[in-house]
Scaffold this active site. Structure first.
Site, PDB file in Angstrom:
ATOM      1  N   HIS A 127      12.464 -14.276  85.312  1.00 59.07           N
ATOM      2  CA  HIS A 127      11.842 -15.380  84.580  1.00 59.07           C
ATOM      3  C   HIS A 127      12.125 -16.707  85.283  1.00 59.07           C
ATOM      4  CE1 HIS A 127      11.314 -12.492  81.372  1.00 59.07           C
ATOM      5  NE2 HIS A 127      10.797 -13.397  80.552  1.00 59.07           N
ATOM      6  N   ASP A 180     -12.005 -14.162  37.852  1.00 52.23           N
ATOM      7  CA  ASP A 180     -12.398 -12.817  38.304  1.00 52.23           C
ATOM      8  C   ASP A 180     -13.817 -12.785  38.843  1.00 52.23           C
ATOM      9  OD1 ASP A 180     -10.046 -11.530  37.805  1.00 52.23           O
ATOM     10  OD2 ASP A 180     -10.623 -10.737  35.853  1.00 52.23           O
ATOM     11  N   GLN A 207      -6.429  -8.358  30.596  1.00 49.64           N
ATOM     12  CA  GLN A 207      -5.741  -7.668  31.692  1.00 49.64           C
ATOM     13  C   GLN A 207      -5.226  -6.307  31.258  1.00 49.64           C
ATOM     14  OE1 GLN A 207      -5.902  -9.095  34.902  1.00 49.64           O
ATOM     15  NE2 GLN A 207      -7.307 -10.199  33.554  1.00 49.64           N
ATOM     16  N   GLU A 256       0.674 -12.432  38.987  1.00 50.38           N
ATOM     17  CA  GLU A 256      -0.619 -12.450  39.676  1.00 50.38           C
ATOM     18  C   GLU A 256      -1.494 -13.567  39.098  1.00 50.38           C
ATOM     19  OE1 GLU A 256      -4.370  -9.361  40.450  1.00 50.38           O
ATOM     20  OE2 GLU A 256      -2.975  -9.028  38.788  1.00 50.38           O
ATOM     21  N   HIS A 257      -1.648 -13.591  37.782  1.00 58.66           N
ATOM     22  CA  HIS A 257      -2.415 -14.632  37.088  1.00 58.66           C
ATOM     23  C   HIS A 257      -1.501 -15.377  36.123  1.00 58.66           C
ATOM     24  CE1 HIS A 257      -5.298 -11.187  37.716  1.00 58.66           C
ATOM     25  NE2 HIS A 257      -5.974 -12.158  38.300  1.00 58.66           N
ATOM     26  N   HIS A 302      -7.356  -3.197  31.896  1.00 58.10           N
ATOM     27  CA  HIS A 302      -7.565  -2.721  33.267  1.00 58.10           C
ATOM     28  C   HIS A 302      -6.959  -1.343  33.489  1.00 58.10           C
ATOM     29  CE1 HIS A 302      -9.591  -5.543  35.859  1.00 58.10           C
ATOM     30  NE2 HIS A 302      -8.922  -6.559  35.370  1.00 58.10           N
TER      31      HIS A 302
END
Length: 421
Positions: free
Chosen positions: A412, A353, A251, A319-320, A254
């Site tokens: 109404h 992924d 990661q 996230e992971h 990235h």
């Protein structure tokens, strides 16, 4: 990487890049220009920012055929198999319409309807990922979306990456356009002579794409504004230091703002992972990116117990999340906040992924506390169905009218009463 004993709360949250006022104004100008000039604006910006002078926006069959010639033949069956895995997983998410009938004849229910048209943004340049094509297009197809338009910025020679074109063709995407940036988002939201407007835009992009998605939200729906990638590894003393280090680096490579964190009950493991990360960084092609990410957003946390470690993980809401412990399945009930959970030594994050099937478009920056990854649900809408019988309204008319008058809405009340006057 820094080793820390847990003291107080921890967080992965990084300030999101909201862009400068100059960038926002530039995006607004681009959107207005596209609305006014259509295709001409797209050609102008593509030449200005991508260096590509185009005569047509839509990718031709000849370009797709050329992509098949240029791509390694070994990768084509791999893309097919990955697509099948992803499709099989997402088909389990499909929701059905339903109706329920009461004894008095009332019918209540919910109708599930797919969106008519979706736009998929695929980043260009060094961030050209065929896997993103699969992850964004397949759930839309499974949901039943009839029209999918894909946009991506071209290289200076006017081409799109071969892997992106092949992946899109394997999925049967017929509308592929060579345009990126804020101008592509504007085209999808408002339409041009070539690109028809869509109902929702999904897919990641740079700051100008993110700002454009924010500006067009309301005219169309969007998925989310994704932040930098994150991984947290939860480990005990049975885990392997070299494997954890490799996963943390997967990661970190990235982006300079990616976050890689180890949470462990073992001080020995923490020290071994720190050494192993340095060893593996040496020959990593994206070493400078990964090192910058680890220095700024990497950390190793040592806890006194697994209970405390689980508390830290839930605070981080990553996230992971990888769980590399002796009995990972036993810990699953205690994990409340994570975009995707990878259990056991053989469930390395990159499996998710590319290949396993679950979507890799996941909540970042702590938003896993309240949001989920991309799914079939993102491409449907639900309409409530109400069909009252005469007897049902007779039984309820006075109650409904009284509720309406409580809120000061006489019309109404009269609307329901009118059926019996």
């Amino acid at each position: 990487m820094k080793i820390n004993k847990i003291e107080g709360t921890v967080s992965l949250r990084r300030s999101l890049d909201q862009g400068t006022e100059v960038q926002r104004k530039a995006v607004l100008n681009v959107i207005e220009h596209v609305k006014e000039a259509g295709d001409n604006a797209l050609f102008t910006y593509t030449e200005k920012w991508d260096g590509a002078k185009l005569s047509t926006l839509k990718v031709s069959k000849a370009e797709i055929e050329q992509a098949y010639q240029d791509i390694s033949p070994q990768i084509i069956p791999i893309i097919h198999e990955a697509a099948e895995n992803i499709r099989n997983f997402h088909q389990k998410q499909v929701k059905q319409s339903w109706l329920s009938t009461k004894q008095d004849g009332t019918i209540l229910g919910q109708q599930v309807t797919a969106l008519d048209a979706v736009g998929v943004y695929v980043p260009g340049g060094k961030a050209a990922y065929p896997s993103s094509v699969l992850m964004n297009v397949i759930p839309a197809q499974v949901a039943g979306v009839e029209r999918i338009a894909m946009v991506s910025p071209p290289a200076s020679d006017g081409s799109l990456p071969t892997g992106v074109l092949v992946a899109a063709d394997i999925l049967g995407v017929e509308e592929i356009y060579k345009v990126g940036g804020a101008q592509a988002i504007a085209a999808l939201a408002y339409g041009t002579e070539t690109i028809k407007a869509v109902d929702k835009i999904v897919g990641p992009g740079n700051i100008f794409v993110a700002l454009a998605k924010k500006e067009v939200y309301g005219m169309v729906d969007i998925d989310s504004i994704a932040g930098p990638s994150e991984i947290v590894v939860l480990a005990d003393d049975t885990a392997k230091a070299n494997e954890i280090a490799a996963d943390l680096l997967s990661q970190a490579e990235h982006d300079e703002r990616a976050s890689s964190v180890l949470v462990t009950t073992s001080e020995l493991l923490a020290e071994a992972v720190k050494v192993e990360v340095e060893k593996q960084l040496v020959d990593l092609p994206r070493e400078s990116i990964a090192r910058a990410a680890l220095e700024e957003y990497g950390a190793i946390y040592i806890t006194s117990s697994m209970k405390e470690a689980l508390h830290v993980v839930n605070e981080l809401a990553p996230e992971h999340l990888e769980v590399m412990t002796a009995e990972p399945m036993n810990l699953l009930p205690y994990i409340k906040h994570a975009g995707a959970i990878f259990l056991g030594r053989y469930s390395s994050e990159p499996i998710g992924d590319y290949f396993a099937g679950p979507n890799h478009v996941l909540p970042t920056n702590g938003t896993a506390r309240f949001s989920s990854g991309l799914s079939v649900d993102e491409f449907i809408k639900k309409s409530s169905i109400v069909m009252y019988s005469e007897q049902a309204l007779i039984d309820s008319v006075d109650k409904i009218a009284a509720f309406a008058r409580l809120e000061g809405l006489e019309a109404h009340a009269r609307a329901v009463e009118s059926r019996f006057k």
